[in-house]
Enzyme design. Structure first.
Site, short mmCIF file in Angstrom:
data_model
loop_
_atom_site.label_atom_id
_atom_site.label_comp_id
_atom_site.label_asym_id
_atom_site.label_seq_id
_atom_site.Cartn_x
_atom_site.Cartn_y
_atom_site.Cartn_z
N LYS A 1 1.55 4.24 -2.75
CA LYS A 1 0.76 5.91 -1.84
C LYS A 1 2.38 6.70 -2.76
O LYS A 1 1.89 8.03 -3.32
CB LYS A 1 0.29 5.70 -0.55
CG LYS A 1 -0.42 5.31 -0.93
CD LYS A 1 -1.99 6.21 -1.57
CE LYS A 1 -3.37 6.07 -1.02
NZ LYS A 1 -4.71 6.30 -2.34
N TYR B 1 1.06 -1.44 0.34
CA TYR B 1 -0.26 0.04 -0.04
C TYR B 1 0.66 1.22 0.41
O TYR B 1 0.34 2.62 -0.85
CB TYR B 1 -0.66 0.38 1.56
CG TYR B 1 -1.66 1.19 1.49
CD1 TYR B 1 -3.18 1.39 0.74
CD2 TYR B 1 -1.49 2.26 2.21
CE1 TYR B 1 -3.54 2.45 0.37
CE2 TYR B 1 -2.64 3.31 2.77
CZ TYR B 1 -3.57 3.39 1.83
OH TYR B 1 -3.89 4.92 1.63
P1 NAD Z 1 -14.10 4.12 0.96
O1 NAD Z 1 -13.13 2.25 0.68
O2 NAD Z 1 -15.01 4.54 1.94
O3 NAD Z 1 -13.73 4.41 -0.25
C1 NAD Z 1 -12.87 4.48 -2.15
C2 NAD Z 1 -14.26 3.77 -2.79
O4 NAD Z 1 -13.16 3.49 -4.22
C3 NAD Z 1 -14.94 3.04 -3.03
O5 NAD Z 1 -16.11 3.52 -2.85
C4 NAD Z 1 -15.27 2.00 -3.85
O6 NAD Z 1 -15.87 1.84 -4.51
C5 NAD Z 1 -13.71 2.73 -4.79
N1 NAD Z 1 -12.82 1.73 -6.02
C6 NAD Z 1 -12.33 1.35 -4.93
N2 NAD Z 1 -11.82 0.35 -6.17
C7 NAD Z 1 -12.20 1.06 -7.47
C8 NAD Z 1 -12.06 0.77 -8.72
N3 NAD Z 1 -10.85 -0.52 -9.09
N4 NAD Z 1 -12.60 1.85 -9.53
C9 NAD Z 1 -13.73 2.69 -8.98
N5 NAD Z 1 -14.00 3.26 -7.43
C10 NAD Z 1 -12.97 2.42 -7.00
O7 NAD Z 1 -12.30 4.29 1.52
P2 NAD Z 1 -11.62 5.90 1.95
O8 NAD Z 1 -11.32 5.66 3.55
O9 NAD Z 1 -12.60 6.63 2.08
O10 NAD Z 1 -9.98 5.78 1.01
C11 NAD Z 1 -10.44 6.80 -0.30
C12 NAD Z 1 -8.91 6.60 -0.15
O11 NAD Z 1 -7.97 7.46 0.68
C13 NAD Z 1 -8.16 5.63 -1.20
O12 NAD Z 1 -7.14 6.04 -2.21
C14 NAD Z 1 -7.45 5.51 0.24
O13 NAD Z 1 -6.11 5.27 0.11
C15 NAD Z 1 -7.31 7.03 0.87
N6 NAD Z 1 -6.59 6.58 2.16
C16 NAD Z 1 -7.57 6.25 2.66
C17 NAD Z 1 -7.38 7.10 4.47
C18 NAD Z 1 -8.09 5.76 5.62
O14 NAD Z 1 -7.63 5.72 6.29
N7 NAD Z 1 -9.76 5.95 5.58
C19 NAD Z 1 -6.16 7.60 4.86
C20 NAD Z 1 -5.50 8.06 4.14
C21 NAD Z 1 -5.72 7.77 3.05
#
Ligand code: NAD
Length: 253
Positions: free
Chosen positions: A151, A147
């Site tokens: 990033k 992961y």
């Molecule tokens: P989440 O799982 O709530 O939302 C992610 C969304 O992306 C979902 O609706 C999913 O259907 C969609 N998705 C996944 N694979 C896909 C694909 N192949 N094509 C189209 N859509 C797709 O997650 P989140 O926590 O809101 O994360 C969103 C972003 O934030 C991600 O890039 C994640 O790496 C990043 N992030 C999250 C956190 C955390 O702690 N939640 C921290 C740092 C970064």
């Protein structure tokens, strides 16, 4: 009352049906943008427009970008590359196929959507791409080798794309969230042996002592995407409760 900050502008948010993406889409819409959410299952409330695509499918991405632009007044000014998936484990714990799968979503997925959106962005008077990166790009976290590598690539891609596109008037930036309270983390906690202890450990890792909220990340994305931030490009903005930058002394017990 609608804030006119984004009025007249159209935005596409990938992964826009959940968590950080949905919060961002809602905020941009509340501030006057027309917004489409690209997702695997794009069930989003109006006035958000849902478009279905998997970011690993180039033809589907191109079709979804065209559909979104058509639905949003024939233009796209802002692209939020937010769709992403997690991966756990150290460097030995995932086979090659998993490395390729997660890179395909988290990194190449951003390339596909940006590539498809560029003709629209080049026509915009205030074009911005905001990528969702992570504190995992800038801090070494245990059991997150794959992961974190994706990033780290997002951070480098953000800077390189910002250099390539600044001459076209397109700004490219990213946000680096810390652990954010979204359905993603809910799934992680559900899978833990002791979800309460796991949540407490994640909270303790943040100097603020609590998880970041999706709305707090959305606020940073909106700042970076705003026409009012026209001097900001190639920037990564931490929204991590101080996790990257602060070194606290242990709290007295
Ligand atoms: P989440 O799982 O709530 O939302 C992610 C969304 O992306 C979902 O609706 C999913 O259907 C969609 N998705 C996944 N694979 C896909 C694909 N192949 N094509 C189209 N859509 C797709 O997650 P989140 O926590 O809101 O994360 C969103 C972003 O934030 C991600 O890039 C994640 O790496 C990043 N992030 C999250 C956190 C955390 O702690 N939640 C921290 C740092 C970064």
């Amino acid at each position: 009352m609608t804030d006119p900050e984004f009025s007249g502008l159209s935005a596409l948010v990938t992964g826009g049906a959940s968590g950080i993406g949905l919060a961002t889409a809602r905020l941009l819409a509340a501030r006057g943008a027309r917004v489409a959410c690209l997702d695997l299952t794009p069930d989003v409330p109006g006035p958000l427009v849902g478009v279905r695509a998997d970011v690993t499918d180039d033809a589907a991405v191109r079709a979804a970008v065209a559909t979104a632009a058509a639905a949003l007044g024939g233009r796209l000014d802002i692209l939020v590359n937010n769709a992403g998936i997690g991966a756990q484990g150290g460097i030995e714990d995932n086979p090659d196929e998993e490395w390729h799968r997660v890179f395909d979503v988290n990194v190449v997925g951003m390339v596909r959507t940006t590539r498809a959106a560029l003709p629209h962005l080049r026509r915009s008077p205030s074009a911005a791409v905001v990528n969702t990166c992570s504190v995992a790009a800038t801090a070494g976290l245990p059991q997150r080798a794959l992961y974190s590598a994706t990033k780290g690539a997002v951070l480098a891609l953000t800077r390189a794309a910002a250099a390539d596109l600044v001459g076209d008037g397109i700004r490219v930036t990213c946000v680096n969230p810390g652990t954010a309270d979204t359905p993603w983390i809910g799934r992680l906690l559900d899978a833990a042996d002791d979800p309460v202890a796991e949540r407490a450990a994640l909270e303790a890792r943040q100097p603020t002592g609590r998880l970041v909220t999706a709305d707090e990340v959305a606020g940073a994305v909106a700042y970076l995407a705003s026409p009012r931030s026209a001097a900001t490009t190639g920037t990564d903005l931490a929204v991590d409760g101080g996790m990257q930058g602060l070194r606290l002394r242990p709290r007295p017990s």
